[in-house]
Motif scaffolding. Structure first.
Motif, mmCIF file in Angstrom:
data_model
loop_
_atom_site.group_PDB
_atom_site.id
_atom_site.type_symbol
_atom_site.label_atom_id
_atom_site.label_comp_id
_atom_site.label_asym_id
_atom_site.label_seq_id
_atom_site.Cartn_x
_atom_site.Cartn_y
_atom_site.Cartn_z
ATOM 1 N N PRO A 46 -2.718 1.824 5.828
ATOM 2 C CA PRO A 46 -1.908 1.872 4.607
ATOM 3 C C PRO A 46 -2.585 1.085 3.482
ATOM 4 O O PRO A 46 -3.186 0.044 3.731
ATOM 5 C CB PRO A 46 -0.587 1.227 5.018
ATOM 6 C CG PRO A 46 -0.877 0.457 6.253
ATOM 7 C CD PRO A 46 -2.080 1.057 6.890
ATOM 8 N N ARG A 49 0.102 -2.829 3.031
ATOM 9 C CA ARG A 49 0.529 -3.100 4.405
ATOM 10 C C ARG A 49 2.040 -3.308 4.525
ATOM 11 O O ARG A 49 2.606 -3.117 5.589
ATOM 12 C CB ARG A 49 -0.232 -4.309 4.952
ATOM 13 C CG ARG A 49 -1.702 -4.004 5.155
ATOM 14 C CD ARG A 49 -2.451 -5.220 5.692
ATOM 15 N NE ARG A 49 -3.863 -4.942 5.786
ATOM 16 C CZ ARG A 49 -4.772 -5.353 4.922
ATOM 17 N NH1 ARG A 49 -4.419 -6.077 3.879
ATOM 18 N NH2 ARG A 49 -6.045 -5.059 5.081
ATOM 19 N N PRO A 52 4.002 0.800 5.106
ATOM 20 C CA PRO A 52 3.151 1.637 5.957
ATOM 21 C C PRO A 52 3.353 3.139 5.766
ATOM 22 O O PRO A 52 2.486 3.919 6.118
ATOM 23 C CB PRO A 52 3.511 1.208 7.378
ATOM 24 C CG PRO A 52 4.747 0.415 7.275
ATOM 25 C CD PRO A 52 4.884 -0.062 5.872
ATOM 26 N N GLU A 53 4.490 3.535 5.182
ATOM 27 C CA GLU A 53 4.741 4.955 4.947
ATOM 28 C C GLU A 53 4.122 5.443 3.633
ATOM 29 O O GLU A 53 4.123 6.632 3.351
ATOM 30 C CB GLU A 53 6.250 5.232 4.947
ATOM 31 C CG GLU A 53 6.999 4.670 3.750
ATOM 32 C CD GLU A 53 7.161 3.141 3.733
ATOM 33 O OE1 GLU A 53 7.461 2.591 2.666
ATOM 34 O OE2 GLU A 53 6.978 2.494 4.775
ATOM 35 N N ARG A 56 -2.163 6.241 2.123
ATOM 36 C CA ARG A 56 -3.051 5.849 3.219
ATOM 37 C C ARG A 56 -4.501 5.964 2.773
ATOM 38 O O ARG A 56 -4.851 6.822 1.984
ATOM 39 C CB ARG A 56 -2.799 6.725 4.439
ATOM 40 C CG ARG A 56 -1.320 6.686 4.775
ATOM 41 C CD ARG A 56 -0.858 6.723 6.152
ATOM 42 N NE ARG A 56 -1.641 6.235 7.230
ATOM 43 C CZ ARG A 56 -1.368 5.115 7.892
ATOM 44 N NH1 ARG A 56 -0.388 4.334 7.502
ATOM 45 N NH2 ARG A 56 -2.062 4.768 8.937
#
Length: 159
Positions: A46, A49, A52-53, A56
């Motif tokens: 990610p 951080r 995370p969704e 990326r």
């Protein structure tokens, strides 16, 4: 192949949030320009951080396997520069004495490399010499580049 996958999984675990990353890492033959025995993979992390969704990043990872049948702990190569991708130095390490006993793992840091690199190119025709010539920086040019980079990356997350 098993050793390379294990090294990639261990490295992903060290970075945190690795369950998904370790499960998806698969090292394949590298493209032309790398030693034939090198194995390449992408480590997906990610950008932020704490989210995370969110966006990326693809960090390029290359493993040069040890020559020994029972290698010792791997050696991780992280470049600085600033902004130099570690994977650019793989060919120079192909004959390294370290490979006798150690796998060598090269990882492009966030903001470096081909896929997600954050670069402001030097003024046309100047090459890297621009950083050695007065005046040091063309402020307007770098502000324009920063604005362009900010359209595709959260610059607060990079140093």
């Amino acid at each position: 192949m098993f050793r390379t996958t294990l090294i990639c999984g261990i490295f992903a675990a060290v970075l945190g949030g690795a369950e998904a990353a370790a499960a998806t890492l698969k090292a394949d033959a590298c493209p032309a320009g790398y030693p034939a025995e090198a194995r390449c993979s992408l480590l997906k992390v990610p950008e932020d951080r704490s989210k995370p969704e969110g966006r990326r990043l693809d960090l390029k990872l290359v493993v040069l396997p040890a020559r020994a049948a029972q290698p010792q702990a791997p050696v991780f190569i992280l470049s600085g520069g600033p902004g130099q991708p570690a994977t650019d130095s793989v060919p120079g390490f192909a004959g390294s004495w370290m490979r006798q006993a150690h796998d060598m793992v090269f990882l492009d840091l966030r903001g470096t490399g081909r896929a997600d690199g954050l670069d402001c190119p030097p003024r046309p025709g100047a090459g890297l010499q621009v950083y050695l010539e007065p005046p040091f920086a063309d402020t307007a040019r770098f502000e324009a580049c920063r604005a362009e980079l900010a359209r595709r990356a959260d610059l607060r997350l990079y140093t």
